[in-house]
Design an enzyme around this catalytic site. Structure first.
Site, PDB file in Angstrom:
ATOM      1  N   GLY A 298       0.782  -1.230   0.000  1.00  0.00           N
ATOM      2  CA  GLY A 298       0.000   0.000   0.000  1.00  0.00           C
ATOM      3  C   GLY A 298       0.811   1.277   0.000  1.00  0.00           C
ATOM      4  O   GLY A 298       0.252   2.365   0.189  1.00  0.00           O
TER       5      GLY A 298
ATOM      6  N   GLU B 104       4.816  -6.324   2.055  1.00  0.00           N
ATOM      7  CA  GLU B 104       4.582  -7.008   0.770  1.00  0.00           C
ATOM      8  C   GLU B 104       4.027  -6.013  -0.243  1.00  0.00           C
ATOM      9  O   GLU B 104       2.896  -6.148  -0.692  1.00  0.00           O
ATOM     10  CB  GLU B 104       3.628  -8.189   0.960  1.00  0.00           C
TER      11      GLU B 104
ATOM     12  N   GLY C 168       3.508  -3.941  -3.809  1.00  0.00           N
ATOM     13  CA  GLY C 168       3.518  -4.207  -5.243  1.00  0.00           C
ATOM     14  C   GLY C 168       3.865  -2.928  -5.985  1.00  0.00           C
ATOM     15  O   GLY C 168       4.963  -2.759  -6.516  1.00  0.00           O
ATOM     16  N   ARG C 169       2.925  -1.989  -5.937  1.00  0.00           N
ATOM     17  CA  ARG C 169       3.035  -0.781  -6.746  1.00  0.00           C
ATOM     18  C   ARG C 169       4.357  -0.044  -6.620  1.00  0.00           C
ATOM     19  O   ARG C 169       5.001   0.270  -7.626  1.00  0.00           O
ATOM     20  CB  ARG C 169       1.886   0.190  -6.347  1.00  0.00           C
TER      21      ARG C 169
ATOM     22  N   CYS D 186     -13.731   1.518 -29.451  1.00  0.00           N
ATOM     23  CA  CYS D 186     -14.992   2.205 -29.746  1.00  0.00           C
ATOM     24  C   CYS D 186     -15.769   2.420 -28.455  1.00  0.00           C
ATOM     25  O   CYS D 186     -16.885   1.909 -28.304  1.00  0.00           O
ATOM     26  CB  CYS D 186     -15.799   1.383 -30.720  1.00  0.00           C
TER      27      CYS D 186
ATOM     28  N   TYR E 285      -0.082  -2.365 -12.146  1.00  0.00           N
ATOM     29  CA  TYR E 285      -1.536  -2.320 -12.338  1.00  0.00           C
ATOM     30  C   TYR E 285      -1.914  -1.627 -13.643  1.00  0.00           C
ATOM     31  O   TYR E 285      -2.873  -0.857 -13.679  1.00  0.00           O
ATOM     32  CB  TYR E 285      -2.220  -1.622 -11.152  1.00  0.00           C
TER      33      TYR E 285
HETATM   34  C1  LIG Z   1      -2.658  -5.814  -3.495  1.00  0.00           C
HETATM   35  C2  LIG Z   1      -2.064  -6.297  -2.247  1.00  0.00           C
HETATM   36  C3  LIG Z   1      -0.748  -5.941  -1.910  1.00  0.00           C
HETATM   37  C4  LIG Z   1       0.069  -4.967  -2.707  1.00  0.00           C
HETATM   38  O1  LIG Z   1      -0.505  -3.697  -2.647  1.00  0.00           O
HETATM   39  P1  LIG Z   1       0.259  -2.404  -3.250  1.00  0.00           P
HETATM   40  O2  LIG Z   1      -0.750  -1.324  -3.055  1.00  0.00           O
HETATM   41  O3  LIG Z   1       0.517  -2.699  -4.682  1.00  0.00           O
HETATM   42  O4  LIG Z   1       1.500  -2.212  -2.476  1.00  0.00           O
HETATM   43  C5  LIG Z   1      -0.216  -6.477  -0.760  1.00  0.00           C
HETATM   44  N1  LIG Z   1      -0.934  -7.322   0.025  1.00  0.00           N
HETATM   45  C6  LIG Z   1      -2.200  -7.690  -0.286  1.00  0.00           C
HETATM   46  C7  LIG Z   1      -2.906  -8.609   0.618  1.00  0.00           C
HETATM   47  C8  LIG Z   1      -2.809  -7.189  -1.410  1.00  0.00           C
HETATM   48  O5  LIG Z   1      -4.068  -7.520  -1.687  1.00  0.00           O
END
Ligand SMILES: *Cc1c(COP(=O)(O)O)cnc(C)c1O
Length: 415
Positions: A233, A270, A272-273, A348, A377
Site C-alpha cells: 500500500g 509485501e 507491489g506498486r 470504440c 496495475y
Molecule cells: C494488493 C495487495 C498488496 C500490494 O498492494 P500495493 O498497493 O501494490 O502495495 C499487498 N498485500 C495484499 C494482501 C494485497 O491484496
C-alpha cells in the site's frame, strides 16, 4: 534514465513498419530501487513482492535475488513464482480460497498462508490433517479502527471481504487450539488495510497500531507469534506531487516503541506498486489527430485495453512526447500545436481515454506518446482482447543497457 528508454523505443520504431505499441520494463531500475529501499530498512524487517502489481516473469526473475519472497493470491500466481524458483518463500493470501487451492498451496510448500475467515481456517485444518502436514498461518485481520488512513482504495477499517474482523481473533485462536493442534501453526498476523497511501507518517502510525494490537492479543490470549505482515500500500503519485517518502517511513520505524515491545518479531512488508510503477513505460504512436466540436483528439495505437489504470482511477496518465521527424506521405500531416488535446485509444468506447486536456507544445501523427509510471496495475488489470487489436510488444531493459524483446523473455520465463 529517460534517454535509455527513448533509445530503445526508437529502435523499436525503426525495426517495424507498424505503428509503435510497446511496453518497456526497466528491470535494472526495479533492482536499483529495491536495493536502495533495502538499505534504509531496519533489522528484522523484510520485503516481499506482491506479484499482482505486475506478474511478468522477467520482473519476478529480476526481483528474485533482492526480495525475501513473493506474495501471491491464486494458484496461477503461485505457479508463476514456482516456475522461477522452487524454494523461494511464498506468502499466499486472498479471499475465498478453495479446497483445491489450499491443497496445492501445501503441496507447493507455501511458507505462510494468510487465513481470511473462520471457515477457511476450518477448511485448512481439515486438509492439513488429511495430508498429515502442518500449515503455517497468519490470521489476516481487518481492524475496527477509524484511525486508519483514508486513500483511494481502502481494504480495511470498515466492512470488507478481506480478513477477519478483530472481534473474531479470540474465536480463531480457540479454533486453532481446540481443532487445529498438529495441523496449523499460528505464526502471526497479517494486515493490509489500504492501497496507494502517500503519507509516510500516517503509514508508520498505522504500523504502530498493528503492532500494538498484536502485543495486546499476545498478552490477552497467551500466544507468542514471530511474524507480523504489515502488507503493502505504499503509494505512487501520477500527478507530479511527491510520492511515498521511504527514508522517512523507515526512520520512523527504527524509532518505533511499538516495534521494540515486540522484540524478536519479524516485520514483513509485501508491496507491489511502489516497487515497479516507476519502471514501466507504455509507448504508443499517434495514428490520427482530429477536431470534433471544437476539441482536439489524438488517437493512439493502443489505449485502455493495454493500460486501464487511467480509466480505472479516472486520472490523467503522465506522459511525454517523442517526436518523429519522418513523414513519408504526400498528404498533409495533422498536428496539434501549443494547445490542449485529449489523448484517446483505438477502442470504440468514450471510456478509452488516457489523458484529457493535455497541454502539448507539438503533437503530430507519427509521434510517440510515452506513458510513464506504467509498471504497476497497468497491463495486468486491462481487458486485452476487447475489440481484438494486437497486443503490445514487451521489451526489457537490463543492466548494462542491453535490451531484450519479448521472445527471448518468453524463453527465459519458461526455463
Ligand atoms: C494488493 C495487495 C498488496 C500490494 O498492494 P500495493 O498497493 O501494490 O502495495 C499487498 N498485500 C495484499 C494482501 C494485497 O491484496
Amino acid at each position: 534514465m529517460i534517454s535509455k528508454v527513448e533509445t530503445v523505443i526508437r529502435q523499436i520504431q525503426e525495426g517495424s513498419e507498424e505503428p509503435v505499441c510497446a511496453y518497456l520494463y526497466d528491470l535494472a531500475g526495479i533492482q536499483e530501487q529495491v536495493r536502495q529501499m533495502l538499505q534504509h530498512m531496519p533489522q528484522h524487517t523484510s520485503l516481499f513482492y506482491a506479484i499482482k502489481a505486475n506478474p511478468d516473469p522477467r520482473i519476478i526473475e529480476a526481483l528474485l535475488p533482492w526480495v525475501k519472497g513473493f506474495e501471491v493470491a491464486s494458484i496461477g500466481e503461485l505457479l508463476k513464482v514456482r516456475r522461477i524458483s522452487v524454494q523461494v518463500p511464498i506468502l499466499f493470501g486472498g479471499p475465498g480460497k478453495k479446497e483445491a487451492e489450499l491443497e496445492q498451496a501445501l503441496e507447493h510448500r507455501v511458507t505462510l498462508l494468510h487465513v481470511e475467515s473462520l471457515l477457511e481456517l476450518r477448511r485448512l485444518i481439515a486438509i492439513a490433517k488429511r495430508k498429515k502436514q502442518v500449515a503455517s498461518i497468519l490470521l489476516r485481520i481487518n481492524l475496527r479502527s477509524s484511525t486508519l488512513p483514508r486513500t483511494k482504495i481502502v481494504m480495511g477499517g470498515g466492512p470488507s471481504p478481506f480478513g477477519l474482523d478483530e472481534e473474531w481473533v479470540e474465536q480463531a485462536i480457540q479454533i486453532i487450539r481446540e481443532e487445529g493442534a498438529g495441523a496449523v501453526h499460528l505464526r502471526g498476523f497479517h494486515f493490509h488495510s489500504l492501497s496507494n497511501n502517500t503519507d509516510a507518517r500516517l503509514h508508520a502510525e498505522m504500523i504502530d497500531l498493528y503492532l500494538n494490537k498484536v502485543k495486546a492479543w499476545q498478552d490477552a490470549y497467551g500466544i507468542q507469534v514471530d511474524v507480523v505482515n504489515a502488507g503493502g500500500g505504499f503509494g505512487v503519485t501520477y500527478d507530479g506531487s511527491p510520492g511515498f517518502d521511504w527514508p522517512l517511513f523507515t526512520s520512523l520505524l527504527k524509532q518505533s516503541e511499538a516495534r521494540k515491545q515486540l522484540d524478536g518479531v519479524q516485520l514483513y512488508f509485501e508491496p507491489g506498486r511502489i516497487l515497479v510503477a516507476d519502471h514501466g513505460y507504455y509507448a504508443t504512436e499517434v495514428t490520427d489527430i482530429k477536431v470534433s466540436h471544437g476539441e482536439q483528439f489524438a488517437v493512439i495505437r493502443g489505449g485502455t485495453h493495454h493500460n486501464r489504470l487511467p480509466a480505472s482511477w479516472g486520472h490523467n496518465h503522465p506522459f511525454h512526447v517523442m517526436a518523429t521527424e519522418h513523414w513519408a506521405h504526400s498528404y498533409a500531416r495533422p498536428e496539434v500545436k501549443q494547445s490542449e488535446v485529449h489523448i484517446v485509444g483505438e477502442l470504440c468506447t468514450p471510456k478509452d481515454r488516457m489523458h484529457s486536456n493535455a497541454e502539448v507544445e507539438l503533437l503530430r501523427v507519427g509521434d510517440i506518446v510515452v506513458f510513464e509510471k506504467s509498471g504497476a496495475y497497468c497491463w495486468t488489470i486491462s481487458h486485452h482482447d476487447f475489440l481484438g487489436h494486437p497486443h503490445p510488444a514487451f521489451h526489457y531493459l537490463t543492466e548494462g543497457n542491453d535490451h531484450v524483446n519479448s521472445d527471448e523473455a518468453f524463453q527465459s520465463a519458461s526455463r
